[in-house]
Enzyme design. Structure first.
Site, PDB file in Angstrom:
ATOM      1  N   CYS A 143     -57.950  -3.262  28.954  1.00 21.68           N
ATOM      2  CA  CYS A 143     -58.335  -3.025  27.554  1.00 21.68           C
ATOM      3  C   CYS A 143     -59.765  -3.481  27.329  1.00 21.68           C
ATOM      4  O   CYS A 143     -60.124  -4.614  27.653  1.00 21.68           O
ATOM      5  CB  CYS A 143     -57.391  -3.778  26.615  1.00 21.68           C
ATOM      6  SG  CYS A 143     -57.768  -3.536  24.864  1.00 21.68           S
ATOM      7  N   CYS A 149     -59.642  -9.157  20.923  1.00 20.01           N
ATOM      8  CA  CYS A 149     -58.390  -8.918  20.206  1.00 20.01           C
ATOM      9  C   CYS A 149     -57.412 -10.054  20.476  1.00 20.01           C
ATOM     10  O   CYS A 149     -57.272 -10.518  21.616  1.00 20.01           O
ATOM     11  CB  CYS A 149     -57.795  -7.588  20.653  1.00 20.01           C
ATOM     12  SG  CYS A 149     -56.167  -7.224  19.957  1.00 20.01           S
ATOM     13  N   CYS A 152     -53.384  -9.853  23.175  1.00 22.04           N
ATOM     14  CA  CYS A 152     -53.048 -10.202  24.564  1.00 22.04           C
ATOM     15  C   CYS A 152     -53.845 -11.430  24.999  1.00 22.04           C
ATOM     16  O   CYS A 152     -54.999 -11.615  24.598  1.00 22.04           O
ATOM     17  CB  CYS A 152     -53.380  -9.051  25.508  1.00 22.04           C
ATOM     18  SG  CYS A 152     -52.361  -7.584  25.290  1.00 22.04           S
ATOM     19  N   GLN A 358     -35.810  -4.501  19.355  1.00 19.38           N
ATOM     20  CA  GLN A 358     -36.691  -4.993  20.412  1.00 19.38           C
ATOM     21  C   GLN A 358     -37.769  -3.956  20.739  1.00 19.38           C
ATOM     22  O   GLN A 358     -37.476  -2.764  20.860  1.00 19.38           O
ATOM     23  CB  GLN A 358     -35.886  -5.320  21.671  1.00 19.38           C
ATOM     24  CG  GLN A 358     -34.890  -6.450  21.492  1.00 19.38           C
ATOM     25  CD  GLN A 358     -35.544  -7.822  21.409  1.00 19.38           C
ATOM     26  OE1 GLN A 358     -36.760  -7.955  21.397  1.00 19.38           O
ATOM     27  NE2 GLN A 358     -34.729  -8.865  21.337  1.00 19.38           N
ATOM     28  N   TYR A 395     -25.573 -11.908  14.103  1.00 16.68           N
ATOM     29  CA  TYR A 395     -26.941 -11.393  13.904  1.00 16.68           C
ATOM     30  C   TYR A 395     -27.071 -10.048  14.626  1.00 16.68           C
ATOM     31  O   TYR A 395     -28.028  -9.791  15.352  1.00 16.68           O
ATOM     32  CB  TYR A 395     -27.987 -12.362  14.450  1.00 16.68           C
ATOM     33  CG  TYR A 395     -27.952 -13.764  13.878  1.00 16.68           C
ATOM     34  CD1 TYR A 395     -28.640 -14.077  12.705  1.00 16.68           C
ATOM     35  CD2 TYR A 395     -27.242 -14.771  14.510  1.00 16.68           C
ATOM     36  CE1 TYR A 395     -28.622 -15.366  12.194  1.00 16.68           C
ATOM     37  CE2 TYR A 395     -27.209 -16.069  14.003  1.00 16.68           C
ATOM     38  CZ  TYR A 395     -27.903 -16.357  12.843  1.00 16.68           C
ATOM     39  OH  TYR A 395     -27.880 -17.639  12.340  1.00 16.68           O
ATOM     40  N   ASP A 466     -28.238 -13.722  18.418  1.00 19.53           N
ATOM     41  CA  ASP A 466     -29.636 -13.325  18.620  1.00 19.53           C
ATOM     42  C   ASP A 466     -30.354 -13.460  17.284  1.00 19.53           C
ATOM     43  O   ASP A 466     -30.645 -12.458  16.613  1.00 19.53           O
ATOM     44  CB  ASP A 466     -29.689 -11.887  19.145  1.00 19.53           C
ATOM     45  CG  ASP A 466     -31.108 -11.434  19.492  1.00 19.53           C
ATOM     46  OD1 ASP A 466     -32.018 -12.289  19.486  1.00 19.53           O
ATOM     47  OD2 ASP A 466     -31.298 -10.234  19.760  1.00 19.53           O
ATOM     48  N   CYS A 493     -35.887 -15.166  20.607  1.00 23.84           N
ATOM     49  CA  CYS A 493     -37.300 -14.795  20.643  1.00 23.84           C
ATOM     50  C   CYS A 493     -38.184 -16.012  20.402  1.00 23.84           C
ATOM     51  O   CYS A 493     -39.410 -15.893  20.385  1.00 23.84           O
ATOM     52  CB  CYS A 493     -37.599 -13.718  19.600  1.00 23.84           C
ATOM     53  SG  CYS A 493     -37.275 -14.229  17.897  1.00 23.84           S
TER      54      CYS A 493
END
Length: 549
Positions: A143, A149, A152, A358, A395, A466, A493
């Site tokens: 990139c 940015c 990442c 996801q 969930y 989850d 997550c």
């Protein structure tokens, strides 16, 4: 003639008190388990608890040795859990941490301080003057915006190194937030890779700001020269690292090709209509299978965001045997209210554009297969262990785990607080030909979320949870312990809140004399090239009292 008074007007008592309250709030210790708390733990680990405690006692934790905009040469010590480099201020400055993006351990860098905080400063990376050749390879970067940015952090690293770093995040999270002796943890297994390392992300949300007030005024009164094309001040993309200001992004290499093909058209529409916007907008681009029309009007088309197109056309779900007609054709959904369709293995899932699902489709089959195998592995508690026959997907959202695992259980229930999610999950079961006699989705009351499955035999029941990033809460855990399912699978997550919740579950006494033991813990890489890691913890009922804190 009186001399001009150059002093600022004195602030009122009310203004001063308001500023003092604001400063006190800003300087409060971070909320436990928050992003700031995770960052603080990394700082304490680098400086040493003894030094930190002494500095706090002396109330010197805000006495930064750096001036704003000061440039400094640093040697990077380590990486934080969010992928930023941590360096200790060079002598003779007092021990102090500097957080800088895009730098790696063992490197010498130049950085510019832009903010001072508690025992650390934030800095922009100016240059890497001595790179770490064992880690950094800029030829890996795909990139042109990498290094600017904020999306990442790891494109310069080998993928194996990224996976190792993500495992280390899980190790640190459980050391910091588990609340029990880490020696009782199982060995944390290597992070499971994503099948795709680029072109995997099925959702992006670039944003832009409306015309600044001064520029809009010039435009309205005709003093601003009318030019074609994108104004210099208009940036449509993602945040610049260390700021909340967007930078211009024409393409995102971690997004799917379907999204990247649509992004230029969306950008052009925004540029043409920019003077109609009076506030900033966050766009939505989601990769979706095209949903065929069944009314004889032809196939549906991708939808645009509000103010860029008309409202989405209504489509009805096709019969299960016609799904194959659409599985290979992808469209980009840009309307928050439109229906998105994804195929996971041999299953189809519909959900609203605004809903959670996801964002890396390529890893969902490995993830759900892993959960299945972990549940039915040889984690026996006794020779007379009962067969697992019932599944509760708490969930449940649009029903991912419930539907993917349904064939392995006699009866499945998905529980969710959102009626809209229940509606889509029920539709998804129908789309995949699963009868209501086998699977049902129920709206659970937060005060008694497991009431609808009170008839399930605990010694044959698996519960998959989850939750969102904030994790579960004490009330949910108390209800879970009361139910006492044989196996609990916690998909997360946010490994930091997972570590807290798993520790809370393991402290509880289940039934007369049982407790949950953590039998496996493993990360999944749902977001390659970033510092983010998800994890799966598997807990099983064991005889005997729980471990002490």
């Amino acid at each position: 003639m009186e001399e001009a008074h150059s002093e600022q007007p004195r602030k009122s008592v009310k203004q001063r008190r308001k500023e003092q309250r604001k400063l006190k709030k800003a300087r409060a210790l971070p909320e436990p388990f928050s992003t700031e708390d995770v960052q603080w733990r990394d700082i304490v680990a680098l400086l040493g608890k003894e030094h930190v405690d002494k500095t706090l006692e002396e109330e010197k934790e805000w006495n930064s040795p750096f001036d704003l905009q000061e440039e400094v040469e640093l040697e990077v010590s380590t990486l934080s859990s969010d992928g930023e480099s941590l360096s200790i201020a060079p002598s003779p400055k007092s021990p102090w941490v500097v957080r800088t993006p895009f730098a790696l351990p063992g490197e010498t860098i130049r950085a510019k301080i832009y903010r001072n905080s508690r025992l650390h400063s934030l800095a922009d990376l100016i240059a890497v003057t001595k790179p770490n050749p064992e880690l950094r390879d800029m030829n890996r970067v795909r990139c042109k915006h990498f290094g600017e940015c904020a999306g990442c952090q790891y494109q310069m690293l080998s993928y194996d190194t990224q996976l190792d770093l993500k495992r280390n995040v899980i190790v640190k999270a459980y050391n910091n937030f588990f609340g029990l002796d880490p020696s009782i943890l199982p060995s944390i297994e290597p992070t499971i890779a994503s099948p795709l390392q680029y072109g995997y992300r099925t959702k992006i949300t670039p944003h832009f700001d409306a015309p600044p007030r001064r520029i809009r005024a010039e435009y309205n009164n005709g003093t601003l020269e009318k030019t074609k094309g994108q104004p210099e001040w208009l940036k449509i993309g993602f945040n610049k690292a260390g700021t909340k200001n967007p930078i211009d992004i024409e393409e995102c290499p971690i997004a799917t090709s379907t999204i990247n093909q649509r992004l230029p058209e969306l950008r052009e529409a925004i540029i043409n209509d920019i003077w109609t916007y009076h506030k900033g907008v966050s766009l939505l681009l989601r990769d979706s299978l095209e949903i065929p029309e069944t009314s004889g009007k032809g196939k549906g088309s991708p939808h645009r965001p509000k103010s860029l197109s008309s409202s989405p056309s209504k489509t009805s779900a096709p019969e299960i045997d016609s799904l194959a007609d659409a599985v290979e054709k992808h469209v980009c959904i840009t309307n928050h209210k439109a229906t998105v369709r994804e195929r996971v293995g041999n299953k189809i899932f519909d959900y609203p554009g605004h809903a959670f699902f996801q964002n890396n489709n390529s890893v969902l089959v490995p993830l759900t297969d892993y959960v299945r195998d972990a549940v039915f592995s040889s984690g026996k508690t006794s020779p007379t262990s009962e067969k697992l026959t019932h599944l509760v997907d708490a969930y449940c959202g649009s029903g991912l785990f419930a539907i993917m695992l349904a064939e392995h259980f006699q009866e499945v229930s998905g529980i969710e607080l959102s009626p809209d999610a229940i509606k889509f999950a029920t539709k998804n079961a129908q789309l995949n030909g699963i009868p209501t006699s086998k699977i049902q989705f129920r709206s659970g009351d937060a005060a008694n979320i497991f009431q609808t499955v009170s008839h399930y035999p605990p010694n044959r029941t698996v519960v998959v949870i989850d939750p969102p990033r904030k994790g579960t809460d004490e009330r949910f855990i108390k209800q879970l312990i009361k139910v006492g399912p044989k196996v609990v699978v916690y998909v997360s997550c946010n490994v930091h809140t997972q570590a807290r919740d798993v520790g809370m579950i393991m402290k509880e006494v289940v039934g007369i004399d049982q407790h949950y033991a953590l039998t496996s813990l493993r990360g999944f890489d749902l977001f390659p090239q970033t510092a983010h890691v998800e994890s799966v913890a598997v807990l099983r009922l064991k005889d005997g009292p729980p471990p002490s804190s």
